[in-house]
Design a protein around this motif. Structure first.
Motif, mmCIF file in Angstrom:
data_model
loop_
_atom_site.group_PDB
_atom_site.id
_atom_site.type_symbol
_atom_site.label_atom_id
_atom_site.label_comp_id
_atom_site.label_asym_id
_atom_site.label_seq_id
_atom_site.Cartn_x
_atom_site.Cartn_y
_atom_site.Cartn_z
ATOM 1 N N ALA A 153 31.897 13.307 35.994
ATOM 2 C CA ALA A 153 33.291 14.505 35.740
ATOM 3 C C ALA A 153 33.004 15.590 36.555
ATOM 4 N N ALA A 154 34.057 16.073 36.918
ATOM 5 C CA ALA A 154 34.258 17.213 38.067
ATOM 6 C C ALA A 154 33.654 18.371 37.202
ATOM 7 N N ALA A 155 33.009 19.193 37.833
ATOM 8 C CA ALA A 155 32.659 20.418 37.254
ATOM 9 C C ALA A 155 33.952 21.398 36.940
ATOM 10 N N PRO A 156 33.769 22.084 35.491
ATOM 11 C CA PRO A 156 34.839 22.732 35.227
ATOM 12 C C PRO A 156 35.217 23.716 36.140
ATOM 13 N N ASP A 157 36.491 24.132 36.169
ATOM 14 C CA ASP A 157 36.802 25.578 36.883
ATOM 15 C C ASP A 157 36.523 26.830 36.159
ATOM 16 N N TRP A 158 36.623 27.877 36.809
ATOM 17 C CA TRP A 158 36.526 29.160 35.879
ATOM 18 C C TRP A 158 37.845 29.355 35.484
ATOM 19 N N SER A 159 37.810 30.039 34.175
ATOM 20 C CA SER A 159 38.757 30.511 33.376
ATOM 21 C C SER A 159 38.675 32.245 33.181
ATOM 22 N N VAL A 160 39.761 32.686 33.855
ATOM 23 C CA VAL A 160 39.763 34.272 33.765
ATOM 24 C C VAL A 160 39.717 34.769 32.546
ATOM 25 N N LEU A 161 38.831 35.554 31.766
ATOM 26 C CA LEU A 161 38.853 36.032 30.588
ATOM 27 C C LEU A 161 39.648 37.454 30.803
ATOM 28 N N THR A 162 39.261 38.123 31.666
ATOM 29 C CA THR A 162 40.028 39.518 31.914
ATOM 30 C C THR A 162 40.171 39.780 33.395
ATOM 31 N N SER A 163 41.060 40.539 33.901
ATOM 32 C CA SER A 163 41.515 41.128 35.049
ATOM 33 C C SER A 163 42.007 42.408 35.134
ATOM 34 N N ASP A 164 41.389 43.379 35.643
ATOM 35 C CA ASP A 164 41.811 44.884 35.558
ATOM 36 C C ASP A 164 41.899 45.399 36.790
ATOM 37 N N ASP A 165 43.028 46.043 37.243
ATOM 38 C CA ASP A 165 43.369 46.790 38.507
ATOM 39 C C ASP A 165 43.689 48.224 38.253
ATOM 40 N N PHE A 166 43.717 48.631 36.825
ATOM 41 C CA PHE A 166 43.918 50.127 36.458
ATOM 42 C C PHE A 166 45.128 50.710 36.818
ATOM 43 N N GLU A 167 46.046 50.081 37.453
ATOM 44 C CA GLU A 167 47.274 50.544 37.759
ATOM 45 C C GLU A 167 47.942 51.070 36.615
ATOM 46 N N SER A 168 48.083 50.305 35.493
ATOM 47 C CA SER A 168 49.092 50.923 34.532
ATOM 48 C C SER A 168 48.294 51.265 32.915
ATOM 49 N N GLY A 169 46.939 51.519 33.430
ATOM 50 C CA GLY A 169 46.105 52.168 32.237
ATOM 51 C C GLY A 169 44.643 51.470 32.381
ATOM 52 N N TRP A 170 43.866 51.727 31.411
ATOM 53 C CA TRP A 170 42.475 51.296 31.217
ATOM 54 C C TRP A 170 42.389 49.886 30.972
ATOM 55 N N GLY A 171 43.336 49.087 30.788
ATOM 56 C CA GLY A 171 43.428 47.784 30.504
ATOM 57 C C GLY A 171 42.338 47.494 29.702
ATOM 58 N N ASN A 172 41.422 46.297 29.863
ATOM 59 C CA ASN A 172 40.424 45.809 28.929
ATOM 60 C C ASN A 172 39.196 46.921 28.741
ATOM 61 N N PHE A 173 39.216 48.062 29.561
ATOM 62 C CA PHE A 173 38.066 48.929 29.469
ATOM 63 C C PHE A 173 38.520 50.148 28.966
ATOM 64 N N GLU A 174 37.401 51.015 28.654
ATOM 65 C CA GLU A 174 37.559 52.406 27.728
ATOM 66 C C GLU A 174 37.079 53.344 28.652
ATOM 67 N N ASP A 175 37.710 54.636 28.388
ATOM 68 C CA ASP A 175 37.268 55.922 29.235
ATOM 69 C C ASP A 175 35.875 55.985 28.623
ATOM 70 N N GLY A 176 34.821 56.309 29.674
ATOM 71 C CA GLY A 176 33.379 56.538 29.319
ATOM 72 C C GLY A 176 33.033 58.115 29.152
ATOM 73 N N LEU A 177 34.293 58.919 28.828
ATOM 74 C CA LEU A 177 34.116 60.489 28.385
ATOM 75 C C LEU A 177 34.017 61.193 29.791
#
Length: 158
Positions: free
Chosen positions: A2-26
């Motif tokens: 069996a071929a090795a499994p490929d990576w699956s993207v869980l989250t991707s954030d460029d911060f252009e339209s907000g915090w995305g999956n992240f939060e402000d650390g104060l």
């Protein structure tokens, strides 16, 4: 075979339209167009400074990664006034505490003022893969003028 499994993207954030999956650390964490000179792409990135309790940037909610055996965190960062020995820590929440999976040291792992790409892979043999995994970045430097700028953060699993 069996071929090795490929990576699956869980989250991707460029911060252009907000915090995305992240939060402000104060107070010592911000997302601002004032930092556009340090963005890898676009206008926005996240700035962390010094090593106060509010110099972090973390996922706003946990992700279940119990079905996977590898976690990859890829990101771009730049720094200002990070003296040799100051560091950027990359941490993963294992269900009970944050574990440092990489400590990137100025003068060893990166050069202050140079845009740098990092890819960090962690296995479930190294840390517990929890049903509420989070990713956190912390700036470990002594003064407010010591800054790290994060951009284009991608977290993948397989």
């Amino acid at each position: 075979d069996a071929a090795a499994p490929d990576w699956s993207v869980l989250t991707s954030d460029d911060f252009e339209s907000g915090w995305g999956n992240f939060e402000d650390g104060l107070t010592d964490c911000r997302r601002s167009s004032k930092d556009s000179a340090y963005a890898h792409t676009g206008t926005y990135c996240v700035r962390l400074r010094d090593n106060s309790p509010s110099s972090w940037n973390a996922y706003s909610s946990g992700r279940d990664i119990t079905a996977y055996s590898e976690l990859k965190i890829e990101f771009w960062f730049d720094s200002v006034s990070m003296a040799n020995g100051d560091h950027l820590d990359v941490q993963v929440y294992d269900g009970s505490a944050y574990q440092t999976v990489a400590s990137l040291v100025a003068g060893t792992d990166f050069t202050d003022g140079d845009m740098t790409f990092k890819s960090i892979t962690v296995t479930d043999a190294q840390i517990n893969f929890a049903n509420n995994m989070k990713v956190r970045f912390e700036c470990e430097a002594p003064a407010n003028g010591d800054r790290v700028y994060l951009d284009d953060i991608e977290v993948s699993v397989k």
